[in-house]
Design an enzyme around this catalytic site. Structure first.
Site, PDB file in Angstrom:
ATOM      1  CG  MET A  30      -1.994  -1.087   1.144  1.00 18.99           C
ATOM      2  SD  MET A  30      -3.538  -0.696   2.001  1.00 18.99           S
ATOM      3  CE  MET A  30      -2.935  -0.420   3.663  1.00 18.99           C
ATOM      4  CB  ALA A  32       3.785   4.489   3.277  1.00 19.62           C
ATOM      5  CG  HIS A  37       7.252  -2.079   2.033  1.00 19.88           C
ATOM      6  ND1 HIS A  37       7.006  -0.960   2.785  1.00 19.88           N
ATOM      7  CD2 HIS A  37       6.067  -2.733   1.934  1.00 19.88           C
ATOM      8  CE1 HIS A  37       5.723  -0.929   3.132  1.00 19.88           C
ATOM      9  NE2 HIS A  37       5.135  -1.993   2.631  1.00 19.88           N
ATOM     10  N   GLY A 149       5.161 -10.339   4.360  1.00 20.62           N
ATOM     11  CA  GLY A 149       5.924 -10.310   5.605  1.00 20.62           C
ATOM     12  C   GLY A 149       5.175 -10.971   6.746  1.00 20.62           C
ATOM     13  CE  LYS A 151       4.248  -4.605  10.175  1.00 21.53           C
ATOM     14  NZ  LYS A 151       2.881  -4.321  10.688  1.00 21.53           N
ATOM     15  CB  SER A 188       3.524   2.338   6.275  1.00 17.99           C
ATOM     16  OG  SER A 188       4.034   1.521   5.249  1.00 17.99           O
TER      17      SER A 188
END
Length: 281
Positions: A30, A32, A37, A149, A151, A188
């Site tokens: 998305m 940012a 990333h 990821g 996360k 982000s």
């Protein structure tokens, strides 16, 4: 670097690479973009001949309109970062109409409960929105592999379920969590943190590390109590802490032999919501 904004262009570009026998990797974002990333892009570049990166702020996954409005957007900065990482990346940066047409609406999937716990419980409709946009993006890009990821570990499990439901010909690859030197997971949302909250935010990961240590010889109830007490004395506000089966994400109150567990956490630093997780065994 090639930047595409409509379906036919990116689909045709990928098709040509496939005709040459290239393996196509895909990293949906998305925007940012940050070091987290970048680790995904590099992970994909090591394993694929061609990597497509999408940049699209998906409206259907936000259950909070203010969160959507304040989500950071800087396409030019994103493109400059991608150029530095690898000028041969293919970038797909569509508008909302390109993805959804005239009806911005989520598909109602049955994820067999994966979407009802943790993030799903606190952000109703979120995973339906994530799954919907990914279905459309997978159909447009037609990658061999897609990289996500860990996360967003719950999201990773949802994506695997989506692929199974839709029978999509893409292999989903989970990538390790990228962290700052102080342990804070790359996100982000970190750029929205005040200086004081940024200084204390690494407490989230240090608490997870302690929870992992305690998990070895303490009960799950004891671990929960430790985390609750830790945040009671912090300026960070604990939204939830959960220990769940790593595959099913089912809540658990007692450990069972030969099962893998993971700890999940969501915390507010002011008005910025941060999530993290860690494998416990």
């Amino acid at each position: 670097m090639h930047v595409y904004t409509n379906r036919p262009e990116i689909s045709n570009a990928v098709a040509k690479h496939k005709e040459n026998g290239s393996k196509i990797g895909f990293v949906p974002t998305m925007g940012a973009l940050h070091r987290g990333h970048a680790s995904l892009f590099n992970f994909a570049l090591e394993r694929c001949d061609v990597v497509v990166v999408s940049i699209f702020v998906n409206p259907t996954q936000f259950n909070n309109s203010q969160d959507l409005e304040t989500y950071p957007r800087d396409l030019q900065a994103d493109l400059e970062l991608l150029e530095k990482i690898n000028p041969n990346l293919l970038v797909f940066a569509p508008g909302t109409t390109t993805i959804y047409g005239s009806k911005i609406k989520s598909i109602d999937y049955d994820f067999e409960g994966l979407n009802m716990v943790m993030e799903g419980a606190f952000r109703p409709g979120h995973f339906e929105g994530v799954a919907t946009v990914l279905k459309y993006l997978f159909e447009i890009v037609q990658p061999h592999f897609a990289f996500f990821g860990e996360k967003d570990y719950q999201q990773l499990q949802i994506v695997n379920k989506l692929v199974a439901i839709e029978k999509l010909p893409v292999a989903i690859i989970g990538c390790p969590i990228s962290r700052h030197d102080d342990g804070l997971a790359e996100s982000s949302r970190n750029m929205r943190l005040s200086q004081s909250h940024r200084e204390i935010a690494p407490f989230i990961y240090s608490t997870l590390l302690k929870a992992k240590e305690l998990f070895n010889d303490k009960s799950i109830g004891d671990v929960h109590q430790f985390v609750t007490n830790a945040f009671a004395d912090s300026t960070l506000k604990l939204e939830y802490f959960e220990i769940a089966n790593a595959s099913t994400l089912e809540h658990t109150e007692s450990k069972k032999a030969n099962e893998l567990y993971r700890a999940f956490i969501a915390v507010f630093a002011g008005d910025v919501r941060l999530i993290d997780n860690i494998a416990l065994n």
